[in-house]
Design an enzyme around this catalytic site. Structure first.
Site, PDB file in Angstrom:
ATOM      1  N   ARG A  30      60.350  59.678  -2.329  1.00 16.93           N
ATOM      2  CA  ARG A  30      61.732  59.539  -1.846  1.00 16.93           C
ATOM      3  C   ARG A  30      62.561  60.774  -2.147  1.00 16.93           C
ATOM      4  O   ARG A  30      63.446  61.137  -1.363  1.00 16.93           O
ATOM      5  CB  ARG A  30      62.381  58.293  -2.456  1.00 16.93           C
ATOM      6  CG  ARG A  30      61.872  57.029  -1.803  1.00 16.93           C
ATOM      7  CD  ARG A  30      62.438  55.770  -2.435  1.00 16.93           C
ATOM      8  NE  ARG A  30      61.516  54.669  -2.175  1.00 16.93           N
ATOM      9  CZ  ARG A  30      61.322  53.634  -2.992  1.00 16.93           C
ATOM     10  NH1 ARG A  30      61.985  53.552  -4.137  1.00 16.93           N
ATOM     11  NH2 ARG A  30      60.462  52.688  -2.677  1.00 16.93           N
ATOM     12  N   THR A  66      50.076  49.249   2.008  1.00 19.07           N
ATOM     13  CA  THR A  66      50.666  48.280   2.932  1.00 19.07           C
ATOM     14  C   THR A  66      49.602  47.466   3.667  1.00 19.07           C
ATOM     15  O   THR A  66      48.609  48.009   4.125  1.00 19.07           O
ATOM     16  CB  THR A  66      51.506  49.021   3.972  1.00 19.07           C
ATOM     17  OG1 THR A  66      52.453  49.823   3.284  1.00 19.07           O
ATOM     18  CG2 THR A  66      52.227  48.069   4.889  1.00 19.07           C
ATOM     19  N   ARG A 100      75.314  76.156  27.948  1.00 17.68           N
ATOM     20  CA  ARG A 100      75.733  75.272  29.022  1.00 17.68           C
ATOM     21  C   ARG A 100      77.227  75.418  29.267  1.00 17.68           C
ATOM     22  O   ARG A 100      78.030  75.298  28.356  1.00 17.68           O
ATOM     23  CB  ARG A 100      75.450  73.829  28.615  1.00 17.68           C
ATOM     24  CG  ARG A 100      75.826  72.795  29.665  1.00 17.68           C
ATOM     25  CD  ARG A 100      74.882  72.858  30.801  1.00 17.68           C
ATOM     26  NE  ARG A 100      74.998  71.715  31.710  1.00 17.68           N
ATOM     27  CZ  ARG A 100      74.070  71.408  32.599  1.00 17.68           C
ATOM     28  NH1 ARG A 100      72.981  72.140  32.697  1.00 17.68           N
ATOM     29  NH2 ARG A 100      74.219  70.376  33.399  1.00 17.68           N
ATOM     30  N   GLU A 144      61.929  49.908   3.119  1.00 23.98           N
ATOM     31  CA  GLU A 144      62.862  49.605   4.202  1.00 23.98           C
ATOM     32  C   GLU A 144      64.300  49.775   3.674  1.00 23.98           C
ATOM     33  O   GLU A 144      64.619  49.379   2.557  1.00 23.98           O
ATOM     34  CB  GLU A 144      62.588  48.161   4.658  1.00 23.98           C
ATOM     35  CG  GLU A 144      63.011  47.861   6.069  1.00 23.98           C
ATOM     36  CD  GLU A 144      64.511  47.754   6.179  1.00 23.98           C
ATOM     37  OE1 GLU A 144      65.086  48.343   7.108  1.00 23.98           O
ATOM     38  OE2 GLU A 144      65.103  47.067   5.321  1.00 23.98           O
ATOM     39  N   TYR A 157      59.675  53.755   6.419  1.00 24.71           N
ATOM     40  CA  TYR A 157      58.598  54.007   5.441  1.00 24.71           C
ATOM     41  C   TYR A 157      59.143  54.328   4.051  1.00 24.71           C
ATOM     42  O   TYR A 157      60.302  54.647   3.905  1.00 24.71           O
ATOM     43  CB  TYR A 157      57.599  55.057   5.935  1.00 24.71           C
ATOM     44  CG  TYR A 157      58.104  56.457   6.234  1.00 24.71           C
ATOM     45  CD1 TYR A 157      58.486  57.326   5.208  1.00 24.71           C
ATOM     46  CD2 TYR A 157      58.132  56.929   7.537  1.00 24.71           C
ATOM     47  CE1 TYR A 157      58.897  58.622   5.489  1.00 24.71           C
ATOM     48  CE2 TYR A 157      58.540  58.222   7.836  1.00 24.71           C
ATOM     49  CZ  TYR A 157      58.926  59.066   6.800  1.00 24.71           C
ATOM     50  OH  TYR A 157      59.335  60.332   7.089  1.00 24.71           O
ATOM     51  N   GLU A 158      58.313  54.182   3.070  1.00 29.11           N
ATOM     52  CA  GLU A 158      58.708  54.374   1.673  1.00 29.11           C
ATOM     53  C   GLU A 158      59.855  53.451   1.253  1.00 29.11           C
ATOM     54  O   GLU A 158      60.700  53.818   0.443  1.00 29.11           O
ATOM     55  CB  GLU A 158      59.092  55.838   1.407  1.00 29.11           C
ATOM     56  CG  GLU A 158      57.974  56.831   1.649  1.00 29.11           C
ATOM     57  CD  GLU A 158      56.723  56.534   0.825  1.00 29.11           C
ATOM     58  OE1 GLU A 158      56.858  56.067  -0.326  1.00 29.11           O
ATOM     59  OE2 GLU A 158      55.612  56.774   1.328  1.00 29.11           O
ATOM     60  N   GLY A 163      48.270  56.549   6.689  1.00 31.16           N
ATOM     61  CA  GLY A 163      48.066  57.732   7.516  1.00 31.16           C
ATOM     62  C   GLY A 163      46.672  58.302   7.321  1.00 31.16           C
ATOM     63  O   GLY A 163      46.141  58.316   6.198  1.00 31.16           O
TER      64      GLY A 163
END
Lengths: 664, 664
Positions: free
Chosen positions: A293, A150, A318, A434, A431-432, A189
């Protein structure tokens, strides 16, 4: 039947829930992890790692700045590399990934890309000879790598990448350049600070001719002092929604020279002198995208599973408001609105798990076929993974946010873990590939199928995933929800197909016609993915032997089917598939199903077998001792390191320094 | 007609868009801010503040840790307090809020609660005498206050708060205690480190009898050294999804004594000796809740407006893929999918703005009425603000995330500003009343109306907001979308009303019957809010004189109506209000409307007149010079302060220190 998660000193609210369990949580956990052996291995790893010196007195990452996170994760990385080869069967990628996962939180680590993208790319796209050379460097721990594709100005449209790799005949090498600002590689990354080599995707030029994007291996930092090499500017792109522990990076090249042999040459090749050899199979490059993917499906399911675990446990702790008994507040999970927020998410979770497991098997088959030169199933797999990735990442995000909001105020605190789970997971929509682009890629294949249907080319007639498009839908009875989904999918696809063709017949070029139908084409993709999920969910459950497990998952599947049907009731009514009255009945049945899930909910989420370390959540603790631990957790806050903040002394106290009385 | 935002050296992509403008952006901006005078005042403040020494060389908050943020915001707070009284007409709350807003980002400041909750509470709920005493201390800058209501274990259900204020006759004072862990006050903004007094909501006990929750003023820190007073433990609750600049706090009390006069005594009173006087009007305490929710509508609209501004501008800068012209990539805003993601959000924005302005007027009217002892309209206002708050906060959140994702990878970076806008805005679904509870409060009032309808008590027959429930809906023609929404709202409400009554007639207690219908009751509320939004949107536009402004907003309203109609087409078909065929036509008309909005989109968002300082977004810059500034922004990253990270030197380099060659 038993819930194995009961322990002494637990919050009795959770113990009460766990005692209602109607199945064996061990068996459901094994199903989630893919077998008892894998579950056992996972727990073994957890036990082993828990006792390592690097893991003692762990501080919550959320209280650390990025430099501190890098310190912690780098220390853990060294431990990881030290133990990886003795503890792990490296021929088993699942086991390797599991070992990694137990070391690092979902926030990432310096080794994320190295392991999950860099290595697989070497294995998939380098020639045998190249692999040996580079894997050797990996084994010697000389290189840590990433994958740079990218660019700042270019994502999805690979053909427009601007980085160039120009073949220089003289020196038999490539010269790498970043000719514009927008050509700056952006996002990879671990590129910013960690890696010393990167796989680089650049436009290949030979003697002035562009051959399109190809992959190259480029050293970017000195092996001895880790300084960027000459001609290279590299750095971190700054903070993101999540993934603070990853140094997503940018890089710019100015006449950086690499040997010709550093181009990835399993498929395309450049020979000495500059002769270009085309890849045998155009689609071979597809493989790695499809792989990532495929893996993403189970990962996305896991984020949602964590959120469900946190929210469902907390909703049994709760108490708020009263129902029929005025003397005691009820657990918030007893409210229909709370059940409606949470249980459909849990039901989707298992739908996604079914899909993820199915797709991994399909991927392995396709991969095997391809090594034998058969890529017939690749387009199907590509269609499914594109569509699934889009649908699941979006639905998981919505689901996690529902989980978070269902925890009220505490869900908004990082103590719940939920904000970070959301911020991490939701990256999957982008990522991978849109999501809007992904849905249209899925739809593209479906349009081809409808074209075949219309032209009586019944190529996929007996295919279990796509065959329904070839049935005579108009005569089909909607006997069950699967058939309703199929009918809707078929009719939606044909409608858009016809509109698309009408536009083209009226003279519009294909791209414009497509753009005019793009939103509806996304619906076409989603409709098929719904059919697929229904199919694999059914198939997954049908294969289960254990009666109780089958029964509890069937309940979730029933909920899933009705929930999804109600969501698309417009189409149900539009195509007149079932009546108004029946649709209302189904809605009420769905509400009844919520009540049936209610007593099993905690045991179902327990069976994901997430450790407290995995979840990093005060609200989601196995022992349910939430409130005292919230108070404890808060003590670590940066601001609580001072009874009076330095900034307060500096700015506010002087404002009132004329005060004599210290108390009213 | 002209777009005033064009400047030299802008990115030509944006200039091209701005030249298409068909209206006067100045006029639309004035409409947004409520008049030219207000717009002018806003710009004046911006100009003034920009030049203050405290605002020079501003660093982006996102790169700071919390202590640094507190330092910056405390410095600005001093400047704020210094200039507030000369620059601002303090009798004008809008102007005061605007001045505050220009000082601090949406992330909050040490003065947030002091200004927006503490002061209004003094003004609304203290007796005249009390007000004088405390406002004097405020003016002298001796006290900074907040409002502590929510406890760790108790949110919505005020009756179950556990903190106690026990009247001690002997000393004529109240003794405050936190009897359990769950009674710890938790969440109040600025409580942790900033405030030295707090309004405290506690159960009032006199001679063993509980009178329910009441408000008290309590000093919590020493005025001279800011240390917590004896018997008080106070601190920050730790990091949250957003609002890092606010020290949301916790506090515990152990026998803390306050004078009797520190109870808020405008409504209820405790006399010397312990005589309790009931408030004249039970609902008076409502007021402040309703006020905050009223203000929230415009605030939520603003978050969405910012997100739209960023995404729409960037979508005209980003080019990707080709349509008919193969030689050039197109602006991504030319894709139907992108338009469909963004323009309905912009249309909703203006719907919310219309609603926010309407509700503020209604609030002022109700408030005026109430000082005259007339609270007739309060239940209506309460119903509307509850429902609106829930619907708008949820839809704004979905919208902002669509904006963020439409920016692809860059939307995920904090450089876009969008992650923080989302994380901030989405808190609105939870604070000031959890949305599911809010919807049911709204539905509760509607059920009362239906009860009146059924019993022919036509109290609200001519009411412009609720009157449609009393019309003979079965004979009503659906001539326009407003009427369709009304019909759906009416029919949905009656259906649920009947089911609720059937359950009760079959012997179920009210609370259980209600719980069995709770999800559908939420739909009832949403259906009415849709009617309300449609009504106020129309009314708002009808009042506009300027032809071009009216025309561009009408386009958005048209889009809004069709978009919302398609979203609920199940009900349209279920009640047979319009045909299948017509519904498809409306969908296609909606797609056509997107194309009409396209050329005006940038000019519409420009007219929100947000400064770059307000938006804190590289992608949303007015000048559109995005890419070079992304690179510049990244340089500030914490990690980029080192060419080689210390952690890398410490852990990774030793792994390969046997390497001799520094390059391959």
């Amino acid at each position: 039947m038993v819930n194995y998660y009961i322990q002494p000193n637990d919050n009795p609210e959770l113990t009460e829930e766990r005692k209602k369990c109607l199945f064996d949580t061990q068996k459901l956990a094994a199903l989630y992890y893919g077998g008892f052996d894998k579950l056992k291995k996972k727990r073994e790893f957890e036990e082993f790692i828990k006792n390592l010196p690097e893991f003692q007195n762990e501080k919550n990452l959320i209280f650390m700045n990025r430099l501190e996170r890098f310190d912690v994760n780098s220390r853990k990385s060294v431990a990881f590399l030290e133990h990886f080869f003795n503890k792990v069967d490296t021929s088993n990628p699942d086991e390797a990934a599991m070992f990694y996962e137990k070391f690092f939180s979902y926030d990432g680590s310096p080794l994320s890309l190295h392991f999950f993208v860099f290595l697989p790319n070497i294995l998939n796209s380098m020639s045998q000879e190249q692999q040996e050379y580079w894997l050797n460097l990996v084994m010697e721990k000389k290189i840590i790598g990433t994958y740079a594709q990218t660019e700042m100005g270019h994502g999805t449209n690979l053909r427009k990448l601007e980085t160039t790799a120009i073949y220089d005949k003289e020196s038999d090498s490539f010269i790498i350049n970043s000719p514009t600002i927008t050509s700056t590689k952006w996002w990879p990354g671990n590129l910013g600070k960690t890696c010393n080599v990167t796989i680089l995707v650049a436009q290949l030029y030979i003697e002035g001719k562009c051959y399109g994007p190809h992959s190259f291996m480029v050293q970017i930092r000195d092996f001895n002092n880790h300084m960027p090499l000459p001609g290279i500017i590299v750095g971190d792109i700054g903070p993101k929604f999540a993934f603070s522990s990853i140094d997503n990076g940018y890089i710019r090249f100015n006449n950086v020279k690499i040997p010709r042999e550093f181009m990835f040459m399993k498929y395309a090749k450049v020979e000495k002198g500059g002769k270009y050899c085309k890849p045998i199979h155009e689609k071979a490059a597809y493989g790695s995208m499809v792989f990532v993917r495929s893996v993403m499906i189970l990962q996305q399911a896991q984020y949602l599973a964590m959120a469900c675990t946190i929210a469902i446990r907390y909703s049994c702790i709760r108490r708020q408001g009263e129902l029929d008994d005025k003397s005691k507040e009820v657990k918030v999970l007893d409210y229909q609105t709370q059940q409606y927020r949470l249980f459909p998410q849990l039901a989707r979770c298992w739908a996604f798990v079914s899909a993820g497991k199915y797709i991994m098997e399909l991927y392995n088959k396709v991969n095997q076929d391809m090594t034998l030169g058969n890529a017939d199933l690749l387009p199907q797999l590509h269609c499914l993974t594109s569509g699934l990735k889009a649908v699941i990442s979006y639905q998981a995000g919505l689901g996690i946010e529902q989980c978070r909001m269902s925890c009220g105020g505490h869900g908004y605190s990082h103590a719940s873990g939920l904000p970070n789970i959301y911020a991490t997971q939701i990256g999957g929509c982008t990522y991978e590939g849109e999501n809007m682009v992904m849905l249209q890629q899925c739809a593209r294949y479906i349009m081809k199928i409808i074209d075949n249907v219309k032209n009586n080319k019944n190529t996929l007639k007996n295919d279990k995933l796509f065959g329904y498009y070839f049935e005579n839908i108009n005569n089909k009875r909607c006997n069950n929800i699967q058939e309703i989904f199929e009918t809707i999918s078929y009719k939606t696809a044909v409608e858009v197909y016809n509109r698309l063709n009408n536009l083209k017949e009226s003279g519009m070029v294909h791209e414009l016609a497509w753009n005019n139908c793009a939103v509806d084409l996304c619906h076409v993709a989603k409709a098929h993915i719904r059919v697929f999920l229904c199919f694999v969910y059914n198939e997954f459950i049908n294969k289960i032997d254990d009666h109780q497990i089958k029964s509890v998952l069937s309940l979730l599947k029933e909920l899933w089917e009705k929930y999804e049907l109600i969501k698309i009731s417009t189409s149900v009514l539009k195509y007149n598939l079932i009546s108004n009255v029946r649709l209302d009945e189904i809605k009420n049945e769905m509400y009844d199903t919520l009540k049936k899930v209610r007593p099993q909910a905690v045991s179902i989420v327990d069976s994901f077998d997430f450790s407290d370390r995995d979840m990093i959540s005060v609200l989601g603790r196995r022992d349910g001792n939430v409130y005292e631990n919230l108070l404890k957790w808060a003590q670590e806050s940066e601001l609580n390191q001072f009874e009076v903040l330095p900034s307060h002394k500096k700015y506010f106290l002087p404002l009132t320094n004329t005060t004599k009385k210290s108390k009213l």
